[in-house]
Design a protein around this motif. Structure first.
Motif, PDB file in Angstrom:
ATOM      1  N   THR B 111       0.829  -1.205   0.000  1.00  0.00           N
ATOM      2  CA  THR B 111       0.000   0.000   0.000  1.00  0.00           C
ATOM      3  C   THR B 111       0.859   1.248   0.000  1.00  0.00           C
ATOM      4  O   THR B 111       0.636   2.183  -0.771  1.00  0.00           O
ATOM      5  N   SER B 115       1.185   3.975  -3.006  1.00  0.00           N
ATOM      6  CA  SER B 115       0.736   5.340  -2.723  1.00  0.00           C
ATOM      7  C   SER B 115       1.860   6.342  -2.896  1.00  0.00           C
ATOM      8  O   SER B 115       1.653   7.430  -3.438  1.00  0.00           O
ATOM      9  N   LEU B 268      -4.085   5.920  -0.149  1.00  0.00           N
ATOM     10  CA  LEU B 268      -4.002   4.763   0.744  1.00  0.00           C
ATOM     11  C   LEU B 268      -5.309   3.982   0.748  1.00  0.00           C
ATOM     12  O   LEU B 268      -5.307   2.762   0.854  1.00  0.00           O
ATOM     13  N   THR B 271      -9.559   1.580  -3.544  1.00  0.00           N
ATOM     14  CA  THR B 271      -9.780   0.136  -3.545  1.00  0.00           C
ATOM     15  C   THR B 271      -9.886  -0.462  -4.942  1.00  0.00           C
ATOM     16  O   THR B 271      -9.028  -1.226  -5.377  1.00  0.00           O
ATOM     17  N   SER B 295      -2.476  -4.129  -2.190  1.00  0.00           N
ATOM     18  CA  SER B 295      -2.691  -3.130  -1.156  1.00  0.00           C
ATOM     19  C   SER B 295      -3.767  -3.637  -0.207  1.00  0.00           C
ATOM     20  O   SER B 295      -4.507  -4.567  -0.553  1.00  0.00           O
ATOM     21  N   LEU B 322      -6.048  -0.039   8.119  1.00  0.00           N
ATOM     22  CA  LEU B 322      -6.185   1.015   7.108  1.00  0.00           C
ATOM     23  C   LEU B 322      -6.907   2.224   7.679  1.00  0.00           C
ATOM     24  O   LEU B 322      -6.502   3.377   7.469  1.00  0.00           O
TER      25      LEU B 322
END
Lengths: 354, 348
Positions: B111, B115, B268, B271, B295, B322
C-alpha cells in the motif's frame, strides 16, 4: 550575472518567434534522433517526449545566452507548467475515448431492459436493468438519510455551535471526508449485516441487502453534505438573520424560513455532487449489497446489484461477452455521474450567494 | 471561499448572543411587555429544533467512534485465531480450518509503495496545473480547465480501474519493457517480463485519480497568496517564476503539505482501481515493473467473495489498520490546515 542589465525594459529579449522556432527545431531533431536514428529504441512516444526535452533544453540555452539565466529559468518554468496541464488532459481524453469506443457495442434496448438472470457465459445478451434499479434505489435512500442529517449538522455548526463540541464536530466532519470507502463498507458489514441483520431476518441469519449499501453510502455522503451545506449557510448575510430577529421571529423559524431558503441552491449543488460521488462508489456496495443477477426492487429483502458492482463482476467474468457489458455499464455510469456533476456546477454558477 | 472564513466562535458570537436573549429572559418576559415575542416553553419548537441539529451534528462523532468499535469487535476473534504474527507475517491464509495464518506485512508495504509512487507522479503535475490555473492561464481559460479537472474527479474509480486494466496496461507494458532494456541495472526495473499488472500500472492509475484533489486544494492555497506580496516581488524586478518561488510557494507551504497529505489519504484507501490493476500477490518487492503489487484495500475487495468467517474477520482486521492509518494522516493534514485559518473553506 552581475553584468546583467539593471533595467528590465532595456534588457535584451529573445524575438517573439524564438520559442516557436525552437519548437520546430526540437521536433525535427527528435524525429531524426529517435524516429529515424532509433536511439534508445525509438518509437512515437519517445519521439514526442524527446521533442519536449530538446525544446526545453534549446529554449534554456537560447534564453540563457541572450537574456541571462534568470529569464531562462523563468521560461523553463512556464513551459513545464503548461506541459503539466497538457499531460493531465491526456488521461481524461483517453478514458472518454475508450468509454465511447468500447461502450457503444452493447448500447441497446436489451441492455437497459433485461437483467442477467439465466444468462450463461455463452450468451451475448443480458443487461444491467437490475443494476440500474439497485444504484438508483440505494443512492435515493442514502440521500433521504443524509440530507436531513447533513443539513441539520451544518445548521448546528453555523447557527448554534459554540465551544468544544462544535469545534470537534467541524474537525471530524473534515477528517471523515477522508475515510476510505472500503472502510465504510466494512463498518456497515460488521455493524449492520453481521450484528443487526440476524435479528431482523426470520431465520436468524445475517443477510445482504440494498439497504445496507445505502447505509454504507450514507457514511460517505454525510461529511460531504455537511461540509458543503455549512459553507453555504455561512454565505447567508448576517443582515438577513438580524432583520428576522428584529421582527421578533424565533430562531428556528428564522433558520427554516429565511436562512435555509436563501442557501438552498448551494445546498442542492452540494447534495448533487455527493450523490454523483456515491453513485460511482463500488467498494462499500460490493461488501454489503450481495450482487445478484435478478431484478430485485426491494432494498430490504434479498440481494441487490448496482451499476458499479455490475461492472466489477463483468470485468472479472471469464465470458468473452462480459467486457462489452462492463464497458457499456461503465459508459452508463459515467453518463449518469457526469450529468449530475455538470448540472450541479451549472446550478452553482447561477447561485447569487457565490 | 474567500468570503467564508468564519473560523471560530468569535465571528458568530454577536449573532448568537443577540438571539439567545429572548429565550433567556425567563417566564416573566422582558420589561415592558412585547406581546409578539416567541414562546419560551422549555420543550418548545425552538429547543426541539436545536436538539435535532445538535444530534445530527453529533452523528459524525458517533459514526467515527462506531467504526472503530465495530471493526475491533469483528477483528478480535479472527486475530485470536491467527496462528501467525499479524503485523509481520506476509501471506494470507485465514480460511485454513486447522491452521489459519495471515499477516498484513506485505499488504501494508505494498500500500505504501503504490501510494508513494503515485504521489511522486501526481504531485509535480498537480502543482503545475494549480499554478497554471491560478497564475498563468487566462481567467476564462482557467475556469474552463478547472471544470475539466472537476470532471476528472467525478469519474468513478471503477471506471479508471477498468480503463487501466483493459487499455492503459498496454502503454505501461511497452514502457516497462523499455525501462528494463535501458535502465534494467536499477533494481526498480529489474524484471525481464512478461509484463502485466504491476505496481507501476497501479500507481499510474492511482496518480491520475488523486491528481484532481491535490490540484483543487493547492490551487485554493495559491489563490490566497496576498496580492501585495506578489506585486512587491514583481516590483523588485523578479521574473514571474521568481515571484512564484519567493511569494506564492513559501506562503502556501503549509497548505501544500496538507493537500499532499489529503491526496495520500485518498491513495491509501483507494480500492477498486487497485484491485483491478495490481497483481494481487503476497510478496513485497521494490521492483516496480514486475507482475505483482497489492494493497490492503485491494486485498479486501479481491478476497471478500471467497472469505469464510475467519477470513472476513481477517479482512476487517486489515481494514481496521487502514482506518487507523488514514485517520492519522487525515487528522495531521487537517490540523495543519486548522493552524492556518486562511485555508479553511475547501471541502473535497
Amino acid at each position: 550575472m552581475t553584468a546583467a542589465v539593471a533595467n528590465a525594459l532595456e534588457a535584451r529579449r529573445l524575438p517573439r518567434w524564438a520559442p516557436a522556432a525552437t519548437a520546430v527545431a526540437a521536433a525535427a531533431l527528435a524525429y531524426v534522433v529517435f524516429a529515424l536514428g532509433g536511439v534508445l529504441g525509438g518509437g512515437p512516444v519517445l519521439t514526442v517526449v524527446g521533442a519536449v526535452v530538446f525544446f526545453l533544453a534549446g529554449l534554456a540555452l537560447a534564453s540563457g545566452i541572450v537574456e541571462g539565466s534568470r529569464a531562462a529559468r523563468n521560461r523553463i518554468a512556464t513551459a513545464l507548467i503548461y506541459s503539466a496541464f497538457t499531460l493531465a488532459l491526456l488521461p481524461l481524453v483517453s478514458v472518454v475515448f475508450t468509454l465511447v469506443s468500447k461502450g457503444t457495442a452493447r448500447l441497446d434496448a436489451e441492455f437497459f431492459g433485461h437483467s442477467m438472470r439465466n444468462i450463461g457465459p455463452q450468451d451475448n445478451s443480458g443487461g444491467a436493468y437490475h443494476a440500474i434499479i439497485g444504484t438508483l434505489e440505494q443512492v435515493a435512500i442514502a440521500t433521504l438519510i443524509t440530507v436531513p442529517l447533513g443539513t441539520g449538522g451544518a445548521i448546528y455548526i453555523v447557527e448554534y455551535g459554540r465551544g468544544r463540541l462544535a469545534l470537534a464536530i467541524r474537525f471530524f466532519v473534515d477528517v471523515m471526508t477522508g475515510i476510505p470507502s472500503i472502510v465504510a463498507g466494512l463498518f456497515i458489514l460488521a455493524f449492520w449485516v453481521l450484528i443487526v441483520s440476524p435479528h431482523l431476518s426470520p431465520d436468524g441469519l445475517p443477510f445482504y441487502s440494498g439497504f445496507a449499501a445505502s447505509l454504507a453510502l450514507s457514511v460517505l455522503m454525510l461529511p460531504t453534505i455537511t461540509r458543503s451545506s455549512e459553507e453555504m449557510l455561512r454565505l447567508v448575510p448576517v443582515a438577513l438573520r438580524e432583520g428576522a430577529y428584529a421582527l421578533g421571529i424565533a430562531k428556528w423559524k428564522t433558520i427554516m424560513r429565511i436562512v435555509l431558503p436563501t442557501a438552498l441552491p448551494g445546498i442542492v449543488t452540494g447534495v448533487m455532487l455527493a450523490v454523483a460521488r456515491a453513485a460511482g462508489e463500488t467498494a462499500p456496495v460490493l461488501l454489503v449489497a450481495g450482487g445478484g443477477a435478478g431484478i430485485n426492487f426491494s432494498p430490504f429483502h434479498g440481494l441487490q446489484n448496482s451499476l458499479s458492482i455490475f461492472i466489477y463482476d463483468q470485468a472479472g467474468s471469464a465470458s468473452k461477452y462480459a467486457p462489452a457489458r462492463a464497458w457499456t455499464a461503465a459508459l452508463t455510469l459515467v453518463a449518469l455521474v457526469l450529468t449530475l456533476t455538470i448540472a450541479a456546477k451549472l446550478l452553482s454558477r447561477r447561485n447569487k450567494l457565490r | 471561499m474567500s468570503q467564508s472564513p468564519i473560523a471560530g466562535p468569535a465571528e458568530t458570537a454577536p449573532v448568537t448572543a443577540g438571539l439567545a436573549a429572548p429565550t433567556d429572559l425567563g417566564p416573566t418576559g422582558p420589561l415592558g411587555g412585547g406581546g409578539g415575542l416567541p414562546s419560551r416553553r422549555r420543550f418548545g419548537r425552538e429547543s426541539l429544533f436545536r436538539w435535532f441539529t445538535t444530534a445530527s451534528g453529533a452523528v459524525v462523532l458517533v459514526v467515527i467512534v462506531a467504526i472503530a468499535i465495530f471493526l475491533i469487535a469483528k477483528a478480535v476473534p479472527a486475530l485470536r485465531a491467527d496462528k501467525a504474527n499479524f503485523l509481520t507475517y506476509k501471506d494470507w491464509f485465514p480460511d485454513d480450518p486447522t491452521n489459519p495464518k495471515f499477516g498484513i506485512a506485505a499488504l501494508a508495504l505494498g500500500t505504501v509503495e503504490a501510494s508513494v509512487l503515485a504521489l511522486l507522479l501526481a504531485v509535480p503535475v498537480a502543482l503545475g496545473i494549480a499554478l497554471c490555473l491560478t497564475h498563468y492561464a487566462h481567467r476564462r481559460v482557467a475556469s474552463a480547465l478547472g471544470f475539466v479537472i472537476d470532471l476528472l474527479a467525478a469519474v468513478p474509480s471503477i471506471v479508471f480501474g477498468l480503463w487501466g486494466r483493459d487499455y492503459f496496461y498496454k502503454p505501461v507494458q511497452d514502457f516497462s519493457a523499455w525501462l528494463h532494456r535501458y535502465f534494467g541495472w536499477i533494481p526498480l526495473f529489474g524484471s525481464g517480463g512478461p509484463y502485466g499488472k504491476s505496481v507501476l500500472l497501479g500507481s499510474a492509475v492511482l496518480a491520475i485519480m488523486i491528481l484532481p484533489i491535490i490540484t483543487s486544494l493547492s490551487s485554493e492555497v495559491f489563490r490566497q497568496t496576498p496580492k501585495m506580496n506578489e506585486e512587491a516581488a514583481l516590483a523588485l524586478g523578479a521574473t514571474k517564476w521568481e515571484m512564484i518561488r519567493m511569494a506564492v510557494l513559501p506562503y502556501g507551504r503549509p497548505g501544500l503539505i496538507a493537500s499532499v497529505m489529503l491526496g495520500l489519504g485518498r491513495a491509501l484507501g483507494e480500492t477498486i482501481a487497485l484491485a483491478l490493476t495490481l497483481g494481487a500477490t503476497y510478496t513485497f518487492s521494490i521492483d516496480l515493473i514486475e507482475n505483482g503489487g497489492n494493497s490492503i484495500a485491494a486485498n479486501i475487495a479481491n478476497k471478500f467473495g471467497e472469505a469464510s468467517e475467519t477470513g472476513r474477520g481477517a479482512l476487517i482486521a486489515s481494514g481496521l489498520v487502514l482506518f487507523a492509518i488514514t485517520l492519522v494522516v487525515n487528522m495531521i493534514a487537517r490540523l495543519i490546515v486548522y493552524r492556518r485559518r486562511e485555508f479553511i473553506g475547501s471541502a473535497a
